[in-house]
Structure formats: structure tokens, C-alpha cells
Design an enzyme around this catalytic site. Structure first.
Site, PDB file in Angstrom:
ATOM      1  N   HIS A  90     -81.062  94.921 -22.559  1.00 35.73           N
ATOM      2  CA  HIS A  90     -80.371  95.582 -23.680  1.00 35.73           C
ATOM      3  C   HIS A  90     -81.382  95.796 -24.808  1.00 35.73           C
ATOM      4  O   HIS A  90     -82.595  95.541 -24.624  1.00 35.73           O
ATOM      5  CB  HIS A  90     -79.176  94.736 -24.127  1.00 35.73           C
ATOM      6  CG  HIS A  90     -79.519  93.296 -24.395  1.00 35.73           C
ATOM      7  ND1 HIS A  90     -80.303  92.897 -25.450  1.00 35.73           N
ATOM      8  CD2 HIS A  90     -79.204  92.167 -23.706  1.00 35.73           C
ATOM      9  CE1 HIS A  90     -80.425  91.591 -25.421  1.00 35.73           C
ATOM     10  NE2 HIS A  90     -79.785  91.118 -24.374  1.00 35.73           N
ATOM     11  N   HIS A 150     -84.001  93.074 -25.550  1.00 35.95           N
ATOM     12  CA  HIS A 150     -85.164  93.062 -24.648  1.00 35.95           C
ATOM     13  C   HIS A 150     -86.109  94.219 -24.981  1.00 35.95           C
ATOM     14  O   HIS A 150     -87.328  94.069 -24.967  1.00 35.95           O
ATOM     15  CB  HIS A 150     -84.715  93.216 -23.189  1.00 35.95           C
ATOM     16  CG  HIS A 150     -83.877  92.089 -22.686  1.00 35.95           C
ATOM     17  ND1 HIS A 150     -82.535  92.224 -22.434  1.00 35.95           N
ATOM     18  CD2 HIS A 150     -84.177  90.803 -22.393  1.00 35.95           C
ATOM     19  CE1 HIS A 150     -82.048  91.073 -21.982  1.00 35.95           C
ATOM     20  NE2 HIS A 150     -83.016  90.190 -21.963  1.00 35.95           N
ATOM     21  N   GLY A 170     -87.228  86.204 -27.588  1.00 34.87           N
ATOM     22  CA  GLY A 170     -86.310  86.512 -28.687  1.00 34.87           C
ATOM     23  C   GLY A 170     -85.862  85.251 -29.410  1.00 34.87           C
ATOM     24  O   GLY A 170     -85.599  84.216 -28.783  1.00 34.87           O
ATOM     25  N   SER A 207     -77.000  89.642 -22.996  1.00 34.78           N
ATOM     26  CA  SER A 207     -76.579  90.153 -21.682  1.00 34.78           C
ATOM     27  C   SER A 207     -75.151  89.737 -21.387  1.00 34.78           C
ATOM     28  O   SER A 207     -74.443  90.396 -20.627  1.00 34.78           O
ATOM     29  CB  SER A 207     -77.495  89.612 -20.589  1.00 34.78           C
ATOM     30  OG  SER A 207     -78.822  89.947 -20.887  1.00 34.78           O
TER      31      SER A 207
END
Ligand code: PAF
Length: 281
Positions: free
Chosen positions: A34, A37, A147, A186
Site C-alpha cells: 500500500h 510501502h 516504517g 495491509s
């Protein structure tokens, strides 16, 4: 973009790039890619000659079989997104490629890995360290990108890198959010429409708690956040820890350390959402 599934092929490809004197950035992912990423990949693209992205749903880090079973799998869309980001290598192996034999290594990373996710998800960080150390050994990247939504994961990986004496740079990247503030994840596709409506309140409450914290103690701020979020239907805080942003140990006073972070996990229906906010930096 090369799509590689075999470990030896990956090692040979990165070796060739390294012989040309190229720097290599690695973005480890579990797929179901998404915008979060994408931001890691874009940053890796800017900072390295070669970008390798691994797409591998690592079974050893799932302490909950149902979570692994229901984790979204979108390999074709993932490959298309990576191609569009100018990735050089997408490494998309099978479980048997990565674990031809069971990985029995046990990592002892100390208190940083024992609190929060470490306490709630036994074996989770050990599995993360197994796969990430394998990927580091395969690719030998100059930099690896993670992240900050998984705030503790970065601290654990740093501890592992130090323990293994690896030379690479760990690059933390800011949380990417939907327009309404929900952290991109996700697992968001698994939220029912009803739950999806209330879930942005996690970050709204966290943001408001920064102001609240200016006139209240750590304990008061903690309880306020938990009460506010639990007041919403279908949401239940699993834990909220106001902690030292480096050691991740809980703090008693705002002045205990210069870097104070609040890390939260909330059950939104049956989906576990994770987020965090900096109080003092
Ligand atoms: O953050 C993730 O997606 C995973 O924990 C990682 C780092 C790709 C290891 O499987």
C-alpha cells in the site's frame, strides 16, 4: 524489474551490482503493498543505486495462525506496484526457498523486545529477526527501510543489527496515513465498513492527547487515551504504553527521558491495529 524467487539467484544478482560499485537499498515487506510501502520504496529509490524489495509472508513471525491465514495476499498487484516504483529486484520466494530447514535460532535482544508486542505476541520478534537477518545476509544492503508504524520493530531490528555486528544503516520512515488519519496497513482491508468508520479515532485521540499531556501526568494521559478509545463501539485498547522512544521501557514522568512515545494497539472488531505518537522529542 527482475522478479527473483530463488535465494542463489538473488545473491548472484546483488553480487554483480556490488562489483559495479553500486549501493543497495533493501525494503523488506510481507506483500499486500500500500502507500506506506510505496513511501519506503520511493525513499530507497532516491538514496540507493539499486533497490531490492522482498515480498514474503514470513510464517515464523505469526504467533496467531488465524492472522497468518487471513493476511491479504496480492502478489500480482504487488509486482505491478513495484515495477511502477522503478524497483530493480522484487524477491518473491516461497517458504521452502527461505526455510529449506526449520530456523531454530533464538535471539536474545533484551528488554526492548520483551515489552508491548514482545509480551503480547510471544515469538513474534524472534520470527522477525529470523527473516530480517536472513534477508540481510542474502542482500547485504547498505541501507534497509522500515516504517515507523511498527515502532518497536525498528528498535528490535536495531538491537539485532548491533548484536550481529552488521554494518548496514537502518532507515526509519514516517507513518503514512489515510486522509482521515488511519495509519495505512495491509490489515485495513479486513475492517468492516462499520469498524472502518470509527478506526480513525485512534489517531485523533492520540493527537489530542499530545495537548492533554501538557497539563496532565503520564498516568492521567494514559488513562484518558484508553477511556476515549474504548468509548467507541467495536474498539478495545489492548495496550497503551507511554515509553522511552529508545529503550521502549515505560516512563513515570514526562521528564524521565527526552524522547517519549505512546505506542498503542487497539482491537477494531477482530482486526488488531497498531499506531504511535511522539509526546516529547
Ligand atoms: O514489517 C513487516 O512487514 C515485517 O515484519 C517484515 C519486516 C517485512 C519482516 O517480515
Amino acid at each position: 524489474m527482475k522478479i527473483i524467487t530463488k535465494v542463489d539467484e538473488l545473491k548472484n544478482a546483488v553480487k554483480a551490482y556490488r562489483h559495479e560499485g553500486k549501493t543497495i537499498g533493501l525494503v523488506p515487506t510481507m506483500g499486500a503493498l500500500h502507500g506506506g510501502h510505496k513511501s519506503l520504496v520511493d525513499r530507497a529509490r532516491r538514496e540507493n543505486d539499486v533497490v531490492v524489495v522482498s515480498v514474503f509472508l514470513n510464517p515464523t513471525q505469526f504467533n496467531n495462525k488465524e492472522d497468518l491465514r487471513t493476511y491479504p495476499r496480492t502478489a500480482e498487484a504487488d509486482a505491478a506496484l513495484l515495477e511502477g516504483c522503478g524497483v530493480d529486484i522484487a524477491f518473491m520466494p516461497t517458504v521452502a526457498d527461505v526455510y529449506p530447514e526449520p530456523d531454530n535460532r533464538v535471539f536474545h535482544l533484551g528488554p526492548v523486545a520483551e515489552v508491548m508486542e514482545g509480551a503480547m505476541r510471544p515469538g513474534h520478534f524472534n520470527g522477525v529477526c529470523q527473516i530480517v537477518s536472513k534477508l540481510f545476509a542474502m542482500v547485504e544492503p547498505d541501507r534497509a527501510y522500515f516504517g515507523e508504524k511498527d515502532f518497536q520493530q525498528i528498535a528490535v531490528i536495531r538491537a539485532m543489527v548491533e548484536q550481529l555486528g552488521l554494518k548496514l544503516q537502518i532507515v526509519p520512515c514516517p507513518v503514512v496515513r489515510e486522509d482521515d488519519g488511519l495509519a495505512k496497513s495491509s490489515r485495513n482491508v479486513r475492517l468492516t465498513p462499520e469498524v472502518r468508520k470509527v478506526a480513525p479515532n485512534i489517531y485523533r485521540v492520540l493527537r489530542e492527547s499530545v495537548d492533554y499531556s501538557k497539563t496532565h501526568t503520564v498516568a492521567e494521559t494514559h488513562d484518558w487515551v484508553v477511556e476515549q478509545i474504548n468509548a467507541y463501539p467495536l474498539m478495545e485498547v489492548e495496550y497503551f504504553s507511554i515509553c522511552d522512544g529508545r529503550t521502549l521501557q515505560p516512563v513515570d514522568q514526562w521528564t524521565d527521558t527526552p524522547y517519549v512515545v505512546g505506542c498503542i494497539t487497539v482491537y477494531c472488531g477482530d482486526v488488531r491495529e497498531i499506531d504511535n505518537i511522539a509526546y516529547r522529542k
